[in-house]
Design a protein around this motif. Sequence first.
Motif, PDB file in Angstrom:
ATOM      1  N   PHE A  64      -7.108  13.663   9.937  1.00  0.00           N
ATOM      2  CA  PHE A  64      -5.656  13.825  10.125  1.00  0.00           C
ATOM      3  C   PHE A  64      -5.026  12.721  10.988  1.00  0.00           C
ATOM      4  CE2 PHE A  64      -8.293  17.251  11.926  1.00  0.00           C
ATOM      5  CZ  PHE A  64      -8.308  16.947  13.288  1.00  0.00           C
ATOM      6  N   PRO A  65      -5.101  11.445  10.516  1.00  0.00           N
ATOM      7  CA  PRO A  65      -4.583  10.327  11.314  1.00  0.00           C
ATOM      8  C   PRO A  65      -3.138   9.949  10.965  1.00  0.00           C
ATOM      9  CG  PRO A  65      -5.692   9.462   9.405  1.00  0.00           C
ATOM     10  CD  PRO A  65      -5.776  10.968   9.287  1.00  0.00           C
ATOM     11  N   ALA A  66      -2.552   9.125  11.807  1.00  0.00           N
ATOM     12  CA  ALA A  66      -1.368   8.353  11.435  1.00  0.00           C
ATOM     13  C   ALA A  66      -1.880   7.078  10.775  1.00  0.00           C
ATOM     14  CB  ALA A  66      -0.531   8.014  12.661  1.00  0.00           C
ATOM     15  N   THR A  67      -1.273   6.673   9.664  1.00  0.00           N
ATOM     16  CA  THR A  67      -1.756   5.501   8.929  1.00  0.00           C
ATOM     17  C   THR A  67      -0.754   4.355   8.900  1.00  0.00           C
ATOM     18  OG1 THR A  67      -0.935   6.335   6.807  1.00  0.00           O
ATOM     19  CG2 THR A  67      -3.188   6.958   7.448  1.00  0.00           C
ATOM     20  N   SER A  68       0.516   4.654   9.128  1.00  0.00           N
ATOM     21  CA  SER A  68       1.526   3.597   9.116  1.00  0.00           C
ATOM     22  C   SER A  68       2.675   3.957  10.049  1.00  0.00           C
ATOM     23  CB  SER A  68       2.085   3.387   7.699  1.00  0.00           C
ATOM     24  OG  SER A  68       3.149   2.459   7.722  1.00  0.00           O
ATOM     25  N   PHE A  69       3.082   2.981  10.854  1.00  0.00           N
ATOM     26  CA  PHE A  69       4.264   3.155  11.692  1.00  0.00           C
ATOM     27  C   PHE A  69       5.433   2.322  11.174  1.00  0.00           C
ATOM     28  CE2 PHE A  69       0.783   4.241  14.657  1.00  0.00           C
ATOM     29  CZ  PHE A  69       1.136   5.564  14.868  1.00  0.00           C
ATOM     30  N   LEU A  74       7.255   8.645   6.319  1.00  0.00           N
ATOM     31  CA  LEU A  74       6.037   9.437   6.179  1.00  0.00           C
ATOM     32  C   LEU A  74       5.780  10.302   7.404  1.00  0.00           C
ATOM     33  CD1 LEU A  74       3.710   6.674   4.693  1.00  0.00           C
ATOM     34  CD2 LEU A  74       4.921   8.474   3.450  1.00  0.00           C
ATOM     35  N   LEU A  75       6.501  10.045   8.480  1.00  0.00           N
ATOM     36  CA  LEU A  75       6.322  10.783   9.726  1.00  0.00           C
ATOM     37  C   LEU A  75       7.375  11.866   9.915  1.00  0.00           C
ATOM     38  CD1 LEU A  75       5.535   7.697  11.990  1.00  0.00           C
ATOM     39  CD2 LEU A  75       3.887   9.380  11.128  1.00  0.00           C
ATOM     40  N   LYS A  76       8.158  12.109   8.856  1.00  0.00           N
ATOM     41  CA  LYS A  76       9.195  13.133   8.943  1.00  0.00           C
ATOM     42  C   LYS A  76       8.572  14.486   9.238  1.00  0.00           C
ATOM     43  CE  LYS A  76      13.178  15.042   6.496  1.00  0.00           C
ATOM     44  NZ  LYS A  76      13.978  15.036   5.247  1.00  0.00           N
ATOM     45  N   GLY A  77       9.111  15.173  10.218  1.00  0.00           N
ATOM     46  CA  GLY A  77       8.576  16.466  10.609  1.00  0.00           C
ATOM     47  C   GLY A  77       7.476  16.367  11.643  1.00  0.00           C
ATOM     48  N   SER A  78       7.083  15.144  12.002  1.00  0.00           N
ATOM     49  CA  SER A  78       5.992  14.966  12.959  1.00  0.00           C
ATOM     50  C   SER A  78       6.536  14.770  14.369  1.00  0.00           C
ATOM     51  CB  SER A  78       5.155  13.744  12.576  1.00  0.00           C
ATOM     52  OG  SER A  78       5.814  12.546  12.958  1.00  0.00           O
ATOM     53  N   ASN A  79       5.615  14.611  15.307  1.00  0.00           N
ATOM     54  CA  ASN A  79       6.003  14.352  16.694  1.00  0.00           C
ATOM     55  C   ASN A  79       6.781  13.049  16.832  1.00  0.00           C
ATOM     56  OD1 ASN A  79       4.709  16.662  17.455  1.00  0.00           O
ATOM     57  ND2 ASN A  79       2.879  15.665  18.229  1.00  0.00           N
ATOM     58  N   SER A 105      -0.487  -0.422  12.513  1.00  0.00           N
ATOM     59  CA  SER A 105      -0.512   0.350  11.266  1.00  0.00           C
ATOM     60  C   SER A 105      -1.780   0.029  10.478  1.00  0.00           C
ATOM     61  CB  SER A 105       0.721   0.022  10.419  1.00  0.00           C
ATOM     62  OG  SER A 105       1.900   0.446  11.066  1.00  0.00           O
ATOM     63  N   PRO A 106      -2.763   0.925  10.451  1.00  0.00           N
ATOM     64  CA  PRO A 106      -4.036   0.641   9.780  1.00  0.00           C
ATOM     65  C   PRO A 106      -3.897   0.235   8.324  1.00  0.00           C
ATOM     66  CG  PRO A 106      -4.193   2.654  11.074  1.00  0.00           C
ATOM     67  CD  PRO A 106      -2.761   2.247  11.101  1.00  0.00           C
ATOM     68  N   VAL A 107      -2.932   0.804   7.645  1.00  0.00           N
ATOM     69  CA  VAL A 107      -2.783   0.520   6.215  1.00  0.00           C
ATOM     70  C   VAL A 107      -2.522  -0.962   5.956  1.00  0.00           C
ATOM     71  CG1 VAL A 107      -0.285   0.909   6.067  1.00  0.00           C
ATOM     72  CG2 VAL A 107      -1.742   1.460   4.103  1.00  0.00           C
ATOM     73  N   GLU A 108      -1.991  -1.658   6.929  1.00  0.00           N
ATOM     74  CA  GLU A 108      -1.672  -3.079   6.769  1.00  0.00           C
ATOM     75  C   GLU A 108      -2.923  -3.944   6.694  1.00  0.00           C
ATOM     76  OE1 GLU A 108       1.494  -4.275   6.348  1.00  0.00           O
ATOM     77  OE2 GLU A 108       2.014  -2.128   6.300  1.00  0.00           O
ATOM     78  N   TYR A 109      -4.084  -3.413   7.050  1.00  0.00           N
ATOM     79  CA  TYR A 109      -5.312  -4.205   7.096  1.00  0.00           C
ATOM     80  C   TYR A 109      -6.252  -3.940   5.917  1.00  0.00           C
ATOM     81  CZ  TYR A 109      -3.596  -4.826  11.834  1.00  0.00           C
ATOM     82  OH  TYR A 109      -2.813  -5.107  12.917  1.00  0.00           O
TER      83      TYR A 109
END
Length: 199
Positions: A64-69, A74-79, A105-109
């Motif tokens: 359950f990670p964050a993958t992109s900032f 994609l973070l709607k509803g999150s902290n 942002s891990p997805v960038e790599y």
Amino acid sequence: MDAGRFLVKHASQYGLDPDKIGVWGGSAGGHLSLMTGLAPGNLFPGASELAGYDPTYRCVASYFPATSFLRIDLLKGSNFENPQKFVAMLGGPYEDNLENAKLLSPVEYLSKASPPVLLLHGEKDDVLPISGSRYMVDAAKKAGANVKLLSVKNGRHSFGGNNLDPSLPEIQQHATEFILQHLKPEQQAIDRAVTDEKP
């Protein structure tokens, strides 16, 4: 990243194989595990005495990670709907620190050279929604990277909730098998041979 470097530097002292290192984490640690396994080490230099000891990670298991900032939708509803959450992480207001948001942002790599990644995420996660993990799977397909997602029905953050499918023991077994497959391939081959020989 320095933890991985430390293990490589002291591998003989601790009886470790520096060519068989994976990384695992959950939630914030899930994000950090992806960053550690995917991002080039030279972008995150640490202790000078560990320079030059960057591992080549064999796999990443991320719960359950964050993958992109960058994709804040994609973070709607999150902290992270609270703008103040970004200040400490990025060093200032989000709008003024998009380069740092990309850097973290891990997805960038993702690339064809990325280690295999297993994402495990609850479908009802309202802290870090599963949409981020689904986005990473889609991005991986475009980049030619090996990323798989285990979606957990009824699962909330940290796999809270009732009637999880798969169950928590099954989730843990799935992650264990993934890690062993990539860190101990010779053991997997032995296990398969023994199974094949059974009547």
